[in-house]
Design an enzyme around this catalytic site. Structure first.
Site, short mmCIF file in Angstrom:
data_model
loop_
_atom_site.label_atom_id
_atom_site.label_comp_id
_atom_site.label_asym_id
_atom_site.label_seq_id
_atom_site.Cartn_x
_atom_site.Cartn_y
_atom_site.Cartn_z
N ARG A 178 0.81 -1.23 0.00
CA ARG A 178 0.00 0.00 0.00
C ARG A 178 0.84 1.28 0.00
NH1 ARG A 178 -5.34 -1.06 0.40
NH2 ARG A 178 -5.94 -3.10 1.22
N LEU A 179 2.08 1.16 -0.44
CA LEU A 179 2.94 2.34 -0.59
C LEU A 179 2.81 2.82 -2.04
CD1 LEU A 179 6.05 1.17 1.46
CD2 LEU A 179 4.13 2.62 2.20
#
Length: 201
Positions: A178-179
């Site tokens: 989720r970066l």
């Protein structure tokens, strides 16, 4: 920015948007040009619905609809709209916020004529967003319009395009854990130069 390379590279956000849409056209199963269009009513209550983006111009995004619909009335009242293009197949999205103007001239005429006959007649028959007693009533209206307008109907005066000129465009791509990668292009007015910043996921 120095790290804005790869799928984010370039100095023209409209060219970049066309490249992403073209890539989606090769992967997305249905309607890669579907946008979730957001407007607000007179009380500030938001509305969102799916429509089809028909063109990315040199400086604008264009879609077509019935001018008597709820979305059109809200757009014409505020002069503003926002939308998101999301492609699950690419794990990318584009968010746009901007000012809206009508496209109801020769460009709209040409697009209308490019549609199938049934779609052109449907545009005449549908009182978009208004209550409808039954599907049978709608089909009866289509039959009546077919008799009246014939096999080469002109564009209805209540149907045409909207051109969104953005003051903000965000390009987003999925990242591991989720970066995500996010770059926001923004400008004070539609005539200003773009400022581009990387955003936190």
């Amino acid at each position: 920015m120095s790290d804005r390379g790869g799928i984010f590279a370039g100095d023209d956000p409209f060219h970049l948007a066309r490249e992403w849409l073209s890539a989606a056209g090769k992967k997305e199963v249905n309607d890669p040009n579907a946008i979730a269009l957001s407007t607000v009513d007179a009380d500030g209550m938001p509305n969102v619905r799916m429509v089809l983006l028909k063109e990315i111009e040199a400086d604008a995004f264009v879609f077509y609809t019935n001018y008597e619909s709820r979305k059109s009335q809200e757009i014409m009242s505020s002069g503003k709209a926002a939308f998101v293009l999301h492609w699950k197949s690419l794990a990318r999205q584009i968010r746009v916020r901007g000012l809206v103007s009508k496209e109801d001239g020769p460009v709209a005429d040409a697009y209308y004529k490019s549609r199938s006959l049934k779609s052109r007649l449907g545009a005449w028959a549908s009182k978009q967003s208004q209550p409808l007693s039954s599907r049978e009533a709608l089909m009866a209206d289509v039959a009546m319009v077919t008799l009246r307008e014939g096999k080469d109907p002109e564009r209805p005066p209540f149907w045409g395009g909207f051109r969104i000129k953005p003051v903000e465009i965000e390009f987003w791509a999925d990242g591991a854990f989720r970066l995500h990668d996010r770059f926001r292009w923004s400008r004070a007015t539609i005539d200003s130069t773009w400022d581009v910043v990387r955003l936190s996921p």
